[in-house]
Design a protein around this motif. Structure first.
Motif, PDB file in Angstrom:
ATOM      1  N   HIS A 213      10.641   6.189  -3.456  1.00 51.36           N
ATOM      2  CA  HIS A 213      10.860   6.610  -2.062  1.00 51.36           C
ATOM      3  C   HIS A 213       9.557   6.889  -1.315  1.00 51.36           C
ATOM      4  CE1 HIS A 213      12.899   8.860   1.327  1.00 51.36           C
ATOM      5  NE2 HIS A 213      13.566   7.727   1.239  1.00 51.36           N
ATOM      6  N   GLU A 214       8.437   6.425  -1.826  1.00 55.94           N
ATOM      7  CA  GLU A 214       7.166   6.598  -1.121  1.00 55.94           C
ATOM      8  C   GLU A 214       7.015   5.539  -0.043  1.00 55.94           C
ATOM      9  OE1 GLU A 214       2.505   7.540  -2.108  1.00 55.94           O
ATOM     10  OE2 GLU A 214       3.651   6.422  -3.588  1.00 55.94           O
ATOM     11  N   PHE A 215       6.380   5.912   1.084  1.00 56.57           N
ATOM     12  CA  PHE A 215       6.007   4.955   2.121  1.00 56.57           C
ATOM     13  C   PHE A 215       4.516   4.699   1.951  1.00 56.57           C
ATOM     14  CE2 PHE A 215       7.579   3.373   6.378  1.00 56.57           C
ATOM     15  CZ  PHE A 215       6.547   2.469   6.547  1.00 56.57           C
ATOM     16  N   MET A 216       4.199   3.539   1.411  1.00 54.30           N
ATOM     17  CA  MET A 216       2.815   3.150   1.119  1.00 54.30           C
ATOM     18  C   MET A 216       2.378   2.086   2.124  1.00 54.30           C
ATOM     19  SD  MET A 216       0.251   3.577  -1.068  1.00 54.30           S
ATOM     20  CE  MET A 216       0.733   3.974  -2.760  1.00 54.30           C
ATOM     21  N   VAL A 217       1.189   2.231   2.682  1.00 50.46           N
ATOM     22  CA  VAL A 217       0.651   1.255   3.627  1.00 50.46           C
ATOM     23  C   VAL A 217      -0.585   0.594   3.030  1.00 50.46           C
ATOM     24  CG1 VAL A 217      -0.399   0.914   5.893  1.00 50.46           C
ATOM     25  CG2 VAL A 217       1.565   2.430   5.661  1.00 50.46           C
ATOM     26  N   PHE A 218      -0.599  -0.744   3.039  1.00 48.00           N
ATOM     27  CA  PHE A 218      -1.785  -1.512   2.682  1.00 48.00           C
ATOM     28  C   PHE A 218      -2.547  -1.795   3.982  1.00 48.00           C
ATOM     29  CE2 PHE A 218       0.337  -3.834  -1.187  1.00 48.00           C
ATOM     30  CZ  PHE A 218       0.442  -2.619  -1.833  1.00 48.00           C
ATOM     31  N   LEU A 219      -3.762  -1.256   4.084  1.00 51.31           N
ATOM     32  CA  LEU A 219      -4.550  -1.362   5.306  1.00 51.31           C
ATOM     33  C   LEU A 219      -5.858  -2.071   5.005  1.00 51.31           C
ATOM     34  CD1 LEU A 219      -5.175  -0.446   8.298  1.00 51.31           C
ATOM     35  CD2 LEU A 219      -6.162   1.617   7.288  1.00 51.31           C
ATOM     36  N   GLY A 220      -6.257  -2.965   5.885  1.00 46.03           N
ATOM     37  CA  GLY A 220      -7.532  -3.641   5.694  1.00 46.03           C
ATOM     38  C   GLY A 220      -7.715  -4.758   6.698  1.00 46.03           C
ATOM     39  N   PRO A 221      -8.924  -5.306   6.790  1.00 49.76           N
ATOM     40  CA  PRO A 221      -9.184  -6.387   7.735  1.00 49.76           C
ATOM     41  C   PRO A 221      -8.544  -7.692   7.291  1.00 49.76           C
ATOM     42  CG  PRO A 221     -11.093  -6.018   6.337  1.00 49.76           C
ATOM     43  CD  PRO A 221     -10.103  -4.942   5.994  1.00 49.76           C
ATOM     44  N   SER A 222      -8.479  -8.635   8.195  1.00 46.24           N
ATOM     45  CA  SER A 222      -7.944  -9.954   7.857  1.00 46.24           C
ATOM     46  C   SER A 222      -8.739 -10.557   6.708  1.00 46.24           C
ATOM     47  CB  SER A 222      -8.033 -10.883   9.077  1.00 46.24           C
ATOM     48  OG  SER A 222      -7.239 -10.396  10.127  1.00 46.24           O
ATOM     49  N   GLY A 223      -8.020 -11.151   5.748  1.00 53.82           N
ATOM     50  CA  GLY A 223      -8.660 -11.814   4.623  1.00 53.82           C
ATOM     51  C   GLY A 223      -8.996 -10.915   3.452  1.00 53.82           C
ATOM     52  N   CYS A 224      -8.598  -9.630   3.512  1.00 55.14           N
ATOM     53  CA  CYS A 224      -8.966  -8.716   2.419  1.00 55.14           C
ATOM     54  C   CYS A 224      -8.039  -8.841   1.215  1.00 55.14           C
ATOM     55  CB  CYS A 224      -8.969  -7.276   2.913  1.00 55.14           C
ATOM     56  SG  CYS A 224      -7.333  -6.604   3.277  1.00 55.14           S
ATOM     57  N   GLY A 225      -6.875  -9.511   1.369  1.00 53.72           N
ATOM     58  CA  GLY A 225      -5.960  -9.715   0.247  1.00 53.72           C
ATOM     59  C   GLY A 225      -4.671  -8.911   0.328  1.00 53.72           C
ATOM     60  N   LYS A 226      -4.476  -8.125   1.385  1.00 51.35           N
ATOM     61  CA  LYS A 226      -3.317  -7.234   1.439  1.00 51.35           C
ATOM     62  C   LYS A 226      -1.994  -7.989   1.529  1.00 51.35           C
ATOM     63  CE  LYS A 226      -4.000  -6.395   6.418  1.00 51.35           C
ATOM     64  NZ  LYS A 226      -5.051  -7.418   6.590  1.00 51.35           N
ATOM     65  N   SER A 227      -1.925  -9.040   2.338  1.00 50.98           N
ATOM     66  CA  SER A 227      -0.681  -9.808   2.439  1.00 50.98           C
ATOM     67  C   SER A 227      -0.416 -10.613   1.171  1.00 50.98           C
ATOM     68  CB  SER A 227      -0.714 -10.754   3.651  1.00 50.98           C
ATOM     69  OG  SER A 227      -0.611 -10.013   4.850  1.00 50.98           O
ATOM     70  N   THR A 228      -1.486 -11.122   0.555  1.00 49.92           N
ATOM     71  CA  THR A 228      -1.318 -11.837  -0.718  1.00 49.92           C
ATOM     72  C   THR A 228      -0.757 -10.901  -1.778  1.00 49.92           C
ATOM     73  OG1 THR A 228      -3.145 -13.333  -0.204  1.00 49.92           O
ATOM     74  CG2 THR A 228      -2.506 -13.135  -2.526  1.00 49.92           C
ATOM     75  N   LEU A 229      -1.250  -9.671  -1.832  1.00 53.64           N
ATOM     76  CA  LEU A 229      -0.742  -8.696  -2.803  1.00 53.64           C
ATOM     77  C   LEU A 229       0.730  -8.404  -2.545  1.00 53.64           C
ATOM     78  CD1 LEU A 229      -1.420  -6.831  -5.157  1.00 53.64           C
ATOM     79  CD2 LEU A 229      -2.140  -5.099  -3.502  1.00 53.64           C
ATOM     80  N   LEU A 230       1.106  -8.270  -1.281  1.00 61.35           N
ATOM     81  CA  LEU A 230       2.508  -8.033  -0.944  1.00 61.35           C
ATOM     82  C   LEU A 230       3.376  -9.207  -1.390  1.00 61.35           C
ATOM     83  CD1 LEU A 230       4.025  -5.754   0.799  1.00 61.35           C
ATOM     84  CD2 LEU A 230       4.215  -7.550   2.519  1.00 61.35           C
ATOM     85  N   ARG A 231       2.904 -10.418  -1.158  1.00 66.59           N
ATOM     86  CA  ARG A 231       3.675 -11.608  -1.529  1.00 66.59           C
ATOM     87  C   ARG A 231       3.781 -11.754  -3.047  1.00 66.59           C
ATOM     88  NH1 ARG A 231       4.503 -15.440   2.447  1.00 66.59           N
ATOM     89  NH2 ARG A 231       4.276 -17.135   0.942  1.00 66.59           N
ATOM     90  N   MET A 232       2.786 -11.280  -3.777  1.00 68.28           N
ATOM     91  CA  MET A 232       2.880 -11.284  -5.240  1.00 68.28           C
ATOM     92  C   MET A 232       3.987 -10.337  -5.707  1.00 68.28           C
ATOM     93  SD  MET A 232      -1.214 -11.288  -6.047  1.00 68.28           S
ATOM     94  CE  MET A 232      -1.126 -11.123  -7.829  1.00 68.28           C
TER      95      MET A 232
END
Length: 367
Positions: free
Chosen positions: A29-48
Motif C-alpha cells: 500500500h505504499e505510494f512510490m514515485v520514480f523521479l528523474g530526467p528523461s533517459g535515466c531509466g525510470k520508465s524502463t524499470l516500470l516496464r520491467m
C-alpha cells in the motif's frame, strides 16, 4: 496486500546498459514515485515490473511470488500509460471491461467491477460515450478505471499527467492521491515532474544515469540530498552551488569561504567530513535573503527578477561573477540592475565533496 521486491535488476539494449544493478523494496500500500530526467531509466524499470520489458539479470517479487518470468497478465499488476491507449470504436464501458472479457470473467462480475470503478472515478454518466466524445481528463480517468477493474496488487503509472493542462494536472493529481486511499494496492508513479513527486509520494526514488541516487520521503530528499545531482534536480529554483574553501568554525563546525572572500559559518560538523580537498557549498534560495547592499554578507547586482506573487526570486551576480538565486518578499521593489545585499543562513547550508556526496547540518534537538 503484498510488498514488492526488486533484486539486482539489470537491463541492456545491445551494448548499452539502461538499468544497472537496481534493488528496491516497496511496502504494501505504499505510494512510490520514480523521479528523474528523461533517459535515466525510470520508465524502463516500470516496464520491467509490468512485464513489458524483459529482465536480463535479477529478480522481481510481488509478495512471495517471483514474477519476472511470468507473462504480464499473470503478475496481478495494472498499468496506466501516458497516452491513454483507449479503443476509439468502443464505449467507455467496453474499454473498461475489455481486459476482463478477454479472460472470460462472468458478465455479472464484470458489470459489478465496472460500475464500482465508474462510481469511484465519477464517470458513471460517461459509460456509453466513446473516447472521442469526452475530454482528455475524462479519458485519463477511463484509463485509470480500466486498471482499477483488474483489482491488481500493484498499480503502475507511466507519466499519466503529461498530456493534461496545468489546472487539470493539479485536479487529477489530487484524484490519484484520493484513489490510493480507497484501493488496497501499492502504486508506482513515474514522472520527471518534482512537484508531482513531492505531493504524491510516500517515498521518492530519484534516478539518474541508470541507477538510484537516493530513496527517501519527499522532505528527506529535499532537506538532506544524498548527492549534488539530487540537490540540483529537486527544488525550484535549483539549489545554488559555489566552490568553497573550508576553515575551522566555532563548536566543531566548519565555515565555508566563498570565491568572493566572504566566510559563511555552517552547522556541519568538521568530524563528519571526509578528507576531500575540494568542496562546494549548496544552499537553497529560501536560505538566501535579499537586503540592502550594506547589510548583507555579500553584495551584487540583480540580473533578473522573477515575481511569483507570494515571493520574489532575484538572480544576483556577485563580484566574482558567480550568480546566486535569493528570495525576497512578494512585494519586493528590487529592479533589474539594482545593487543588492545577500544574507546567508549558513545553518541551512550543505557541503558536497569531490565525489558529489552530500554532508548536512546536524539535526536540531527534537526535530
Amino acid at each position: 496486500m503484498p510488498g514488492i521486491e526488486l533484486k539486482n535488476l539489470i537491463k541492456t539494449f545491445g551494448a548499452a546498459t539502461v538499468i544497472d544493478n537496481v534493488s528496491l523494496s516497496i511496502r504494501p500500500h505504499e505510494f512510490m514515485v520514480f523521479l528523474g530526467p528523461s533517459g535515466c531509466g525510470k520508465s524502463t524499470l516500470l516496464r520491467m515490473i509490468a512485464g513489458l520489458e524483459s529482465v536480463d539479470a535479477g529478480e522481481i517479487w510481488i509478495g512471495d511470488r517471483r514474477v519476472d518470468q511470468l507473462a504480464p497478465g499473470e503478475r496481478r499488476v495494472a498499468m496506466v500509460f501516458q497516452h491513454y491507449a483507449l479503443y476509439p470504436h468502443m464505449t467507455v464501458r467496453e474499454n473498461m471491461s475489455f481486459g476482463l472479457r478477454n479472460v472470460r470473467m462472468p458478465t455479472a462480475e464484470i458489470d459489478k467491477r465496472v460500475a464500482a470503478a465508474a462510481r469511484m472515478l465519477e464517470i458513471e454518466h460517461l459509460l456509453e460515450r466513446k473516447p472521442g466524445q469526452i475530454s482528455g481528463g475524462q479519458r485519463q480517468r477511463v484509463a485509470i478505471g480500466r486498471a482499477i477493474v483488474k483489482e491488481p496488487h500493484l498499480f503502475l503509472f507511466d507519466e499519466p499527467l503529461s498530456n493534461l493542462d496545468a489546472a487539470l494536472r493539479v485536479r487529477t493529481r489530487i484524484e490519484i492521491a484520493q484513489l490510493h486511499q480507497r484501493v488496497e494496492a501499492a502504486m508506482i508513479f513515474v514522472t520527471h515532474d518534482q512537484v508531482e513527486a513531492m505531493t504524491l509520494a510516500h517515498r521518492i526514488v530519484v534516478m539518474n544515469n541508470r541507477k538510484i541516487e537516493q530513496i527517501g520521503t519527499p522532505m528527506e530528499i529535499y532537506s538532506r540530498p544524498a548527492t549534488a545531482f539530487v540537490a540540483g534536480f529537486v527544488g525550484t529554483p535549483a539549489m545554488n552551488f559555489a566552490p568553497v574553501e573550508l576553515t575551522d568554525g566555532p563548536n566543531g563546525f566548519v565555515s565555508a569561504r566563498l570565491p568572493d572572500g566572504v566566510t559563511i559559518p555552517t552547522r556541519i560538523e568538521q568530524a563528519s567530513l571526509p578528507g576531500s580537498k575540494a568542496f562546494k557549498l549548496g544552499i537553497r534560495a529560501e536560505s538566501l535573503r535579499i537586503c540592502g547592499a550594506e547589510q548583507g554578507d555579500t553584495a551584487g547586482v540583480a540580473q533578473f527578477v522573477e515575481r511569483l506573487g507570494d515571493r520574489t526570486l532575484v538572480y544576483v551576480r556577485l563580484s566574482d561573477g558567480t550568480t546566486v538565486v535569493a528570495e525576497d518578499a512578494g512585494t519586493s521593489r528590487v529592479a533589474l540592475n539594482d545593487s543588492v545585499g545577500v544574507k546567508f543562513d549558513g545553518a541551512c547550508a550543505h557541503l558536497f565533496d569531490d565525489q558529489d556526496r552530500g554532508h548536512h547540518a546536524v539535526a536540531d534537538v527534537g526535530s
